[in-house]
Scaffold this active site. Structure first.
Site, PDB file in Angstrom:
ATOM      1  N   ARG A 167       0.820  -1.217   0.000  1.00  0.00           N
ATOM      2  CA  ARG A 167       0.000   0.000   0.000  1.00  0.00           C
ATOM      3  C   ARG A 167       0.853   1.266   0.000  1.00  0.00           C
ATOM      4  O   ARG A 167       0.559   2.250   0.668  1.00  0.00           O
ATOM      5  CB  ARG A 167      -0.950   0.009   1.216  1.00  0.00           C
ATOM      6  CG  ARG A 167      -1.888  -1.184   1.266  1.00  0.00           C
ATOM      7  CD  ARG A 167      -2.856  -1.179   0.101  1.00  0.00           C
ATOM      8  NE  ARG A 167      -3.826  -2.266   0.227  1.00  0.00           N
ATOM      9  CZ  ARG A 167      -3.698  -3.460  -0.351  1.00  0.00           C
ATOM     10  NH1 ARG A 167      -2.625  -3.717  -1.105  1.00  0.00           N
ATOM     11  NH2 ARG A 167      -4.630  -4.384  -0.205  1.00  0.00           N
ATOM     12  N   SER A 216     -11.226  -1.258   2.325  1.00  0.00           N
ATOM     13  CA  SER A 216     -10.588  -1.515   3.618  1.00  0.00           C
ATOM     14  C   SER A 216     -10.234  -0.205   4.314  1.00  0.00           C
ATOM     15  O   SER A 216      -9.650   0.694   3.711  1.00  0.00           O
ATOM     16  CB  SER A 216      -9.324  -2.347   3.428  1.00  0.00           C
ATOM     17  OG  SER A 216      -9.639  -3.625   2.916  1.00  0.00           O
ATOM     18  N   GLU A 298      -5.700   2.840   5.899  1.00  0.00           N
ATOM     19  CA  GLU A 298      -5.557   2.605   4.465  1.00  0.00           C
ATOM     20  C   GLU A 298      -6.335   3.662   3.689  1.00  0.00           C
ATOM     21  O   GLU A 298      -5.923   4.082   2.614  1.00  0.00           O
ATOM     22  CB  GLU A 298      -6.047   1.206   4.085  1.00  0.00           C
ATOM     23  CG  GLU A 298      -5.819   0.874   2.626  1.00  0.00           C
ATOM     24  CD  GLU A 298      -5.910  -0.602   2.327  1.00  0.00           C
ATOM     25  OE1 GLU A 298      -6.379  -0.941   1.238  1.00  0.00           O
ATOM     26  OE2 GLU A 298      -5.501  -1.420   3.170  1.00  0.00           O
TER      27      GLU A 298
END
Length: 309
Positions: A167, A216, A298
């Protein structure tokens, strides 16, 4: 703010952003620029005074814009950046092309980018955040990207130049990714489409896809995405530590941690950005108190809070 350069695309002052995000929250941007093409974007950035900040925005799928909005120029790519071209095993996708569309078109050509099918958002965001699922990541198939720098320079960067991690990428702040090139493994089109159908069924059975969500909320503490395999243990999954902290279904104002999947935050109808971010911070505190684990967001949070927040 300084006088804006002339453009061929659309430049809108004081543009509310809530309708451009999946969570449907957020205040206005000082300016929203939707360039006609790469040349329009490059020319605009080259002539935009350097003291003016810019924020490249995708389709708003993994984003909370705070209620006070953004004091900058938000750049949102549109139709001039959603082309998908395939030659051999190379897939060239504009940054505004939706991940799901790229996966489907690649499968039609017998190319396996199936992991993109269930990832919300567009290719620009997938590259910037090295999106992935089922054990595959954007970094696994990315060859190069086209980027327009804050000063308007159009450059091509190899995948290794982005230093893609979980990420994460090192794409410069204010740089706008406009196109990505992928090298995809071959596969049987029928098999690839069947796999994506199965992935969608699994997603819809476990995630709140019919509610206002942003994917998420927190990164997995384990440092990698779920693979879907039977040997993929849950101990360091974000949803598991949230459950252990008793925060499945937790609410704050119009925000809720989903009962269906506790790492998904949903807007139940009237949430503010402050509700959503505040609930997320409460979850982080409860998880830390419960397990000693500090969850990392996130979902990107940007902009200014209202003075009343």
């Amino acid at each position: 703010m300084s006088e804006m350069p002339k453009v061929r695309g659309r430049l809108t002052q004081a543009r509310p952003l809530s309708d451009l995000t999946w969570l449907r929250v957020g205040g206005p941007a000082d300016w929203l620029f939707q360039p006609a093409d790469v040349e329009d974007l490059s020319d605009f950035l080259a002539r935009l005074p350097e003291e003016v900040a810019v924020f490249p925005m995708g389709v708003g799928s993994n984003l909370i814009v705070r209620d006070g909005g953004l004091r900058c120029v938000v750049i949102r790519l549109g139709r001039g950046f959603n082309q998908i071209d395939i030659s051999g095993t190379r897939v060239v996708a504009g940054a505004a092309a939706l991940d799901a569309h790229v996966a489907r078109k690649a499968a039609d050509a017998g190319l396996d980018l199936t992991f993109l099918r269930t990832i919300p958002g567009s290719i620009g965001g997938a590259v910037r955040m090295n999106a992935g699922c089922y054990g595959s990541y954007t970094a696994d198939v990315l060859v190069e990207v086209q980027v327009v720098s804050r000063t308007g320079e159009v450059t091509t960067l190899a995948a290794r130049d982005l230093q893609l991690g979980y990420r994460h990428s090192t794409l410069a702040e204010g740089a706008v990714l406009t196109k990505a090139v992928f090298e995809a493994p071959r596969g049987d089109p029928e098999t690839l489409h069947a796999r994506m159908t199965d992935q969608l069924a699994r997603r819809d059975a476990t995630q709140p896809t019919k509610e206002r969500s942003a994917g998420s909320t927190f990164r997995n503490p384990a440092g990698f995405s779920s693979t879907g395999r039977s040997d993929d243990v849950h101990d360091l999954k974000a949803w598991k530590v949230i459950d252990d902290a008793g925060m499945r279904g937790a609410r704050r104002g119009g925000a809720q941690m989903s009962e269906m999947h506790s790492n998904f935050m949903v807007n139940t109808g009237r949430a503010t950005a402050a509700d959503l971010e505040g609930l997320g911070e409460e979850v982080r505190k409860k998880v830390y108190d419960s397990s000693g684990i500090t969850l990392e967001w996130e979902i990107m949070r940007v902009g200014e809070k209202l003075s009343s927040d």
